[in-house]
Motif scaffolding. Sequence first.
Motif, PDB file in Angstrom:
ATOM      1  N   UNK A 129     -61.073  25.964  49.531  1.00 59.45           N
ATOM      2  CA  UNK A 129     -61.476  26.861  50.502  1.00 59.45           C
ATOM      3  C   UNK A 129     -60.815  26.281  52.523  1.00 59.45           C
ATOM      4  N   UNK A 130     -60.203  25.737  52.351  1.00 59.36           N
ATOM      5  CA  UNK A 130     -59.701  25.689  53.195  1.00 59.36           C
ATOM      6  C   UNK A 130     -57.838  26.172  53.492  1.00 59.36           C
ATOM      7  N   UNK A 131     -57.581  26.796  54.453  1.00 59.33           N
ATOM      8  CA  UNK A 131     -55.911  27.909  54.620  1.00 59.33           C
ATOM      9  C   UNK A 131     -55.327  26.107  54.972  1.00 59.33           C
ATOM     10  N   UNK A 132     -53.754  26.125  53.930  1.00 61.71           N
ATOM     11  CA  UNK A 132     -53.462  25.122  54.033  1.00 61.71           C
ATOM     12  C   UNK A 132     -51.924  26.035  54.655  1.00 61.71           C
ATOM     13  N   UNK A 133     -51.252  25.473  55.891  1.00 60.20           N
ATOM     14  CA  UNK A 133     -50.260  26.285  56.670  1.00 60.20           C
ATOM     15  C   UNK A 133     -49.044  25.893  56.132  1.00 60.20           C
ATOM     16  N   UNK A 134     -48.037  26.336  55.300  1.00 56.15           N
ATOM     17  CA  UNK A 134     -46.572  25.850  54.639  1.00 56.15           C
ATOM     18  C   UNK A 134     -45.257  26.647  55.468  1.00 56.15           C
ATOM     19  N   UNK A 135     -44.309  25.610  55.603  1.00 58.84           N
ATOM     20  CA  UNK A 135     -43.368  26.301  56.126  1.00 58.84           C
ATOM     21  C   UNK A 135     -43.215  28.101  55.001  1.00 58.84           C
ATOM     22  N   UNK A 136     -41.395  28.211  55.617  1.00 61.18           N
ATOM     23  CA  UNK A 136     -41.715  29.851  54.680  1.00 61.18           C
ATOM     24  C   UNK A 136     -40.993  29.495  53.630  1.00 61.18           C
ATOM     25  N   UNK A 137     -39.878  28.175  53.600  1.00 60.42           N
ATOM     26  CA  UNK A 137     -39.450  27.909  52.071  1.00 60.42           C
ATOM     27  C   UNK A 137     -40.089  27.261  51.350  1.00 60.42           C
ATOM     28  N   UNK A 138     -41.272  26.692  52.279  1.00 57.08           N
ATOM     29  CA  UNK A 138     -42.303  25.740  51.335  1.00 57.08           C
ATOM     30  C   UNK A 138     -42.775  26.598  50.803  1.00 57.08           C
ATOM     31  N   UNK A 139     -43.333  27.485  50.974  1.00 57.95           N
ATOM     32  CA  UNK A 139     -43.806  28.497  50.402  1.00 57.95           C
ATOM     33  C   UNK A 139     -42.907  29.438  49.357  1.00 57.95           C
ATOM     34  N   UNK A 140     -42.060  29.560  49.626  1.00 61.41           N
ATOM     35  CA  UNK A 140     -41.066  30.695  48.718  1.00 61.41           C
ATOM     36  C   UNK A 140     -40.941  29.474  47.430  1.00 61.41           C
ATOM     37  N   UNK A 141     -41.208  28.362  47.101  1.00 59.12           N
ATOM     38  CA  UNK A 141     -40.347  27.561  46.518  1.00 59.12           C
ATOM     39  C   UNK A 141     -41.712  27.309  45.919  1.00 59.12           C
ATOM     40  N   UNK A 157     -39.106  19.276  50.426  1.00 59.00           N
ATOM     41  CA  UNK A 157     -39.778  20.644  50.513  1.00 59.00           C
ATOM     42  C   UNK A 157     -40.556  20.576  49.548  1.00 59.00           C
ATOM     43  N   UNK A 158     -40.587  19.816  48.101  1.00 56.04           N
ATOM     44  CA  UNK A 158     -41.187  19.945  47.231  1.00 56.04           C
ATOM     45  C   UNK A 158     -42.600  18.693  47.971  1.00 56.04           C
ATOM     46  N   UNK A 159     -42.113  17.622  48.332  1.00 56.80           N
ATOM     47  CA  UNK A 159     -42.835  16.789  48.847  1.00 56.80           C
ATOM     48  C   UNK A 159     -43.583  17.407  50.046  1.00 56.80           C
ATOM     49  N   UNK A 160     -43.143  18.009  50.943  1.00 58.59           N
ATOM     50  CA  UNK A 160     -44.170  18.307  51.726  1.00 58.59           C
ATOM     51  C   UNK A 160     -45.560  20.195  51.038  1.00 58.59           C
ATOM     52  N   UNK A 161     -44.881  20.060  49.865  1.00 53.56           N
ATOM     53  CA  UNK A 161     -46.061  20.821  49.627  1.00 53.56           C
ATOM     54  C   UNK A 161     -47.127  19.897  49.110  1.00 53.56           C
ATOM     55  N   UNK A 162     -46.703  18.563  48.498  1.00 50.96           N
ATOM     56  CA  UNK A 162     -47.832  17.603  47.109  1.00 50.96           C
ATOM     57  C   UNK A 162     -48.834  17.470  49.072  1.00 50.96           C
ATOM     58  N   UNK A 163     -48.297  17.072  49.959  1.00 49.06           N
ATOM     59  CA  UNK A 163     -48.744  16.495  50.852  1.00 49.06           C
ATOM     60  C   UNK A 163     -49.467  17.243  51.750  1.00 49.06           C
ATOM     61  N   UNK A 164     -49.087  18.813  52.022  1.00 50.13           N
ATOM     62  CA  UNK A 164     -50.138  19.380  52.713  1.00 50.13           C
ATOM     63  C   UNK A 164     -51.019  19.895  51.904  1.00 50.13           C
ATOM     64  N   UNK A 165     -50.664  20.055  50.646  1.00 44.85           N
ATOM     65  CA  UNK A 165     -51.982  20.311  50.069  1.00 44.85           C
ATOM     66  C   UNK A 165     -52.856  19.120  49.443  1.00 44.85           C
ATOM     67  N   UNK A 166     -52.080  18.317  49.441  1.00 44.91           N
ATOM     68  CA  UNK A 166     -53.217  17.312  48.685  1.00 44.91           C
ATOM     69  C   UNK A 166     -53.329  17.019  47.586  1.00 44.91           C
TER      70      UNK A 166
END
Length: 220
Positions: free
Chosen positions: A145-157, A193-202
């Motif tokens: 339920x908490x918003x996660x901010x991703x970069x454009x390319x992180x979201x695209x992946x 970018x994959x590492x960023x996705x994992x880290x930001x989402x936990x």
Amino acid sequence: MRVLLVEDDDRLAAALTTALSRHGHQIVRAGLAVDALRLAGGVDFVLLDLGLPDMDGLEALRRVRRVSAVPIIVVTARTEEREVLRGLRSGADDYLVKPFRTAELMARMEAVVRRGTRPMPARDHVVTVGDVRIDLETRQVSVGGEAVTLTRREFDVLALLARQPGVVRSREEILDEVWGDPLLSASRSLDVHVAGLRAKTGRPGLVETLRGTGYRLGGQ
């Protein structure tokens, strides 16, 4: 069949329209990608030129593939192997290089029809994995339920993987669609970018790595 011919060359379009009509097909002509995207949902087959004046044909191809499984043959003057592979990876069912004989085009169209349609991409705008919510339309991601901010390319992946959950996407395919260059596969940009996705989402298991193959959307 009702065939959408996406070709900005008037002379070639006229010749193809005549040839296809002789074989009993009904032709709808579009000279711009924007018109092709609007018309693609109402036809049985698409012949797509890549050199369009308003948008690269590969981008138009990807956009059609996100919402439709209509058979598509790319018809283009681009002869480089890299361009052929990009067309096929972007969703084309076949690839025909100009100039070509009408008989070859008809044979390839018949072969594509015989193979049948490809699986439709997920039409749901929201994909949920555990407590991770991915909204493909608004480009928003939340965890618990908490918003996660991703970069454009992180979201695209993430969106590329989420459109077909469980389907493995190769590194080259992801780099081609998100970065526009499969030759970047030697770089570590995708891994970052994959590492960023994992880290930001936990959620380390949200994106699964298949060594030597690619990535897919996983669990948490």
